[in-house]
Design an enzyme around this catalytic site. Structure first.
Site, PDB file in Angstrom:
ATOM      1  N   GLU A  10       7.856  15.279  -1.912  1.00 55.40           N
ATOM      2  CA  GLU A  10       9.057  14.596  -2.399  1.00 55.40           C
ATOM      3  C   GLU A  10       9.499  15.121  -3.759  1.00 55.40           C
ATOM      4  O   GLU A  10       8.666  15.516  -4.579  1.00 55.40           O
ATOM      5  CB  GLU A  10       8.753  13.097  -2.563  1.00 55.40           C
ATOM      6  CG  GLU A  10       8.346  12.446  -1.284  1.00 55.40           C
ATOM      7  CD  GLU A  10       7.681  11.090  -1.483  1.00 55.40           C
ATOM      8  OE1 GLU A  10       7.806  10.263  -0.575  1.00 55.40           O
ATOM      9  OE2 GLU A  10       7.043  10.862  -2.522  1.00 55.40           O
ATOM     10  N   ASP A  12       4.074   3.529   1.066  1.00 57.59           N
ATOM     11  CA  ASP A  12       5.154   4.135   0.287  1.00 57.59           C
ATOM     12  C   ASP A  12       5.841   5.282   1.017  1.00 57.59           C
ATOM     13  O   ASP A  12       6.412   6.158   0.405  1.00 57.59           O
ATOM     14  CB  ASP A  12       4.638   4.603  -1.087  1.00 57.59           C
ATOM     15  CG  ASP A  12       3.533   5.655  -0.966  1.00 57.59           C
ATOM     16  OD1 ASP A  12       3.107   5.939   0.160  1.00 57.59           O
ATOM     17  OD2 ASP A  12       3.120   6.186  -2.004  1.00 57.59           O
TER      18      ASP A  12
HETATM   19  P1  NAD Z   1      -6.907   7.709  -2.024  1.00 56.41           P
HETATM   20  O1  NAD Z   1      -6.847   8.451  -0.736  1.00 56.41           O
HETATM   21  O2  NAD Z   1      -7.618   8.325  -3.187  1.00 56.41           O
HETATM   22  O3  NAD Z   1      -7.558   6.265  -1.795  1.00 56.41           O
HETATM   23  C1  NAD Z   1      -7.175   5.418  -0.741  1.00 56.41           C
HETATM   24  C2  NAD Z   1      -8.362   4.547  -0.367  1.00 56.41           C
HETATM   25  O4  NAD Z   1      -7.931   3.604   0.631  1.00 56.41           O
HETATM   26  C3  NAD Z   1      -9.532   5.328   0.241  1.00 56.41           C
HETATM   27  O5  NAD Z   1     -10.702   5.114  -0.513  1.00 56.41           O
HETATM   28  C4  NAD Z   1      -9.647   4.766   1.665  1.00 56.41           C
HETATM   29  O6  NAD Z   1     -10.983   4.715   2.132  1.00 56.41           O
HETATM   30  C5  NAD Z   1      -9.055   3.384   1.482  1.00 56.41           C
HETATM   31  N1  NAD Z   1      -8.582   2.735   2.714  1.00 56.41           N
HETATM   32  C6  NAD Z   1      -7.882   3.285   3.741  1.00 56.41           C
HETATM   33  N2  NAD Z   1      -7.627   2.345   4.678  1.00 56.41           N
HETATM   34  C7  NAD Z   1      -8.170   1.183   4.219  1.00 56.41           C
HETATM   35  C8  NAD Z   1      -8.207  -0.151   4.723  1.00 56.41           C
HETATM   36  N3  NAD Z   1      -7.678  -0.454   5.902  1.00 56.41           N
HETATM   37  N4  NAD Z   1      -8.810  -1.108   3.970  1.00 56.41           N
HETATM   38  C9  NAD Z   1      -9.383  -0.805   2.767  1.00 56.41           C
HETATM   39  N5  NAD Z   1      -9.367   0.455   2.247  1.00 56.41           N
HETATM   40  C10 NAD Z   1      -8.772   1.426   2.965  1.00 56.41           C
HETATM   41  O7  NAD Z   1      -5.396   7.407  -2.408  1.00 56.41           O
HETATM   42  P2  NAD Z   1      -4.782   6.967  -3.833  1.00 56.41           P
HETATM   43  O8  NAD Z   1      -4.366   8.141  -4.618  1.00 56.41           O
HETATM   44  O9  NAD Z   1      -5.648   5.931  -4.450  1.00 56.41           O
HETATM   45  O10 NAD Z   1      -3.426   6.289  -3.327  1.00 56.41           O
HETATM   46  C11 NAD Z   1      -3.468   5.083  -2.562  1.00 56.41           C
HETATM   47  C12 NAD Z   1      -2.114   4.845  -1.957  1.00 56.41           C
HETATM   48  O11 NAD Z   1      -1.171   4.550  -2.998  1.00 56.41           O
HETATM   49  C13 NAD Z   1      -1.553   6.068  -1.215  1.00 56.41           C
HETATM   50  O12 NAD Z   1      -0.978   5.621  -0.004  1.00 56.41           O
HETATM   51  C14 NAD Z   1      -0.501   6.609  -2.136  1.00 56.41           C
HETATM   52  O13 NAD Z   1       0.526   7.262  -1.442  1.00 56.41           O
HETATM   53  C15 NAD Z   1      -0.017   5.344  -2.797  1.00 56.41           C
HETATM   54  N6  NAD Z   1       0.582   5.536  -4.112  1.00 56.41           N
HETATM   55  C16 NAD Z   1       1.645   4.766  -4.427  1.00 56.41           C
HETATM   56  C17 NAD Z   1       2.239   4.900  -5.655  1.00 56.41           C
HETATM   57  C18 NAD Z   1       3.396   4.034  -6.014  1.00 56.41           C
HETATM   58  O14 NAD Z   1       4.052   4.278  -7.031  1.00 56.41           O
HETATM   59  N7  NAD Z   1       3.669   2.984  -5.268  1.00 56.41           N
HETATM   60  C19 NAD Z   1       1.772   5.841  -6.587  1.00 56.41           C
HETATM   61  C20 NAD Z   1       0.654   6.597  -6.263  1.00 56.41           C
HETATM   62  C21 NAD Z   1       0.055   6.437  -5.012  1.00 56.41           C
END
Ligand code: NAD
Length: 356
Positions: A66, A237
């Protein structure tokens, strides 16, 4: 004759990952999160003057790439960011990013920076800033569902900005919870590792969902939630990637950054196009109510918006020069005569003596 020195505008300060890490430590994580939240709130207050567009997303089966641009008329900023949930299985980050700030007056870049760390900081600062407006009075315990890369930043921001003292952690992968517990030990937060989402939300006034899975997941269902909680849902997201059961959206008052983008990417993509939401900037300026009573369930459907990255770039620009933690990049061509770009090219290198 000596060639004139290149103008300082030709050099763009670049913040590498290494320098960003030093800078965060120099400023202090809690202080930086608090400062970022202030900059983000300032920009939400002047929301209407920003040039806004939903981010430009290129989706694939595996993830999304993006571009997130915006401008306040004086500065222009954009971030490049990806989201690839499968990456962690390959030893890679789910989210990586870099970004640029430029002068609207000249169009010249004024800052180029890594934004993987800065995104985690700005996302956490945004979540906590929003919660300061919406969470129930006196909230002290947060459930953190999803203990990946973003999670520690979220916990520390809620501690610094909202006064949270306890975090209850749950992840489908216990190794992620163990990692977050290790990283947050010594933070002053009381930490509890939980083995289900239900257990994690026990007694929590704030629930953060921060999971990564490229599907419509159901991390929380309505019957799990008590009255009065604030949900900070940031993991859903992009299209086809949500975390909450639609019944929660029907019951809660939903707050968003920029509805045009959130309707595509947020939890509310599951709801009809006219599903009512409140824009967060209106709550911050007092134009719309936030939390009205202790029983209300509030939900921040956070997807991350370009203005938050712009605020983070502004913060970095304003704090960078005092630290010296940057390199000057020779990124802008700077011919002595601005119309003689070709002449500049020909003066360089072994064949510089151009015989035309
Ligand atoms: P990451 O991959 O480092 O961590 C995600 C975690 O979620 C993993 O440890 C995984 O095991 C866990 N997980 C997956 N399914 C699960 C479930 N059903 N129950 C409990 N845990 C579960 O990712 P990250 O960098 O921490 O990002 C997390 C999310 O936040 C991503 O989807 C990312 O796109 C989003 N994000 C959003 C914003 C925003 O501004 N809203 C900013 C950054 C990241």
């Amino acid at each position: 004759m000596l060639a004139p020195a290149p103008s300082r505008l030709a050099y763009v300060p670049f913040v590498s990952v290494e320098n960003m890490m030093k800078l965060v430590h120099r400023i202090g994580i809690a202080e930086m999160l608090t400062g970022l939240a202030e900059y983000i709130e300032q920009d939400f207050r002047r929301w209407e003057l920003f040039d806004k567009t939903p981010r430009v997303a290129s989706h694939s089966r595996e993830g999304v790439i993006e571009l997130m641009p915006t401008s306040d008329g004086e500065d222009y900023g954009f971030k490049y960011v990806n989201g690839h949930p499968k990456n962690t299985r390959e030893g890679l980050q789910t989210v990586t990013a870099f970004g640029l700030l430029a002068s609207v007056n000249t169009g010249y870049p004024v800052l180029l920076t890594e934004m993987t760390l800065l995104t985690a900081l700005r996302t956490a600062a945004t979540s906590a800033m929003v919660a300061r407006h919406l969470a129930p009075e006196g909230a002290r315990t947060m459930a953190m569902i999803g203990n990946g890369a973003q999670s520690e930043f979220q916990a520390l921001a809620f501690r610094a900005i909202c006064g949270i003292t306890a975090v209850r952690l749950y992840d489908t992968d216990p190794a992620a919870t163990a990692k977050a517990m290790r990283n947050l030990a010594g933070s002053g937060l009381t930490l509890t590792a939980c083995s289900t989402a239900e257990e994690a939300i026990l007694g929590a006034e704030i629930i953060t969902t921060c999971t990564a899975d490229k599907q419509n997941a159901t991390i929380l269902t309505d019957n799990m939630l008590g009255a009065g909680v604030h949900i900070n849902a940031i993991g859903g997201d992009c299209p086809g990637k949500t975390e909450l059961h639609p019944d929660i959206l029907s019951r809660a008052d939903v707050f968003v950054e920029y509805p045009e983008q959130t309707r595509i990417e947020g939890e509310i993509q599951q709801m009809p196009a006219d599903f009512p939401v409140t824009e967060m900037w209106q709550v911050i300026t007092g134009a719309a109510p936030g939390r009205r009573d202790a029983a209300q369930v509030t939900l921040f459907d956070g997807v991350g918006f370009a203005v938050e990255d712009f605020s983070a770039l502004r913060y970095l620009r304003d704090h960078l020069h005092a630290t010296g933690l940057f390199q000057d990049l020779d990124m802008i061509a700077d011919p002595d005569d601005p119309r003689d770009l070709f002449g500049m090219l020909m003066r360089a290198g072994p064949e510089g003596a151009h015989a035309a």
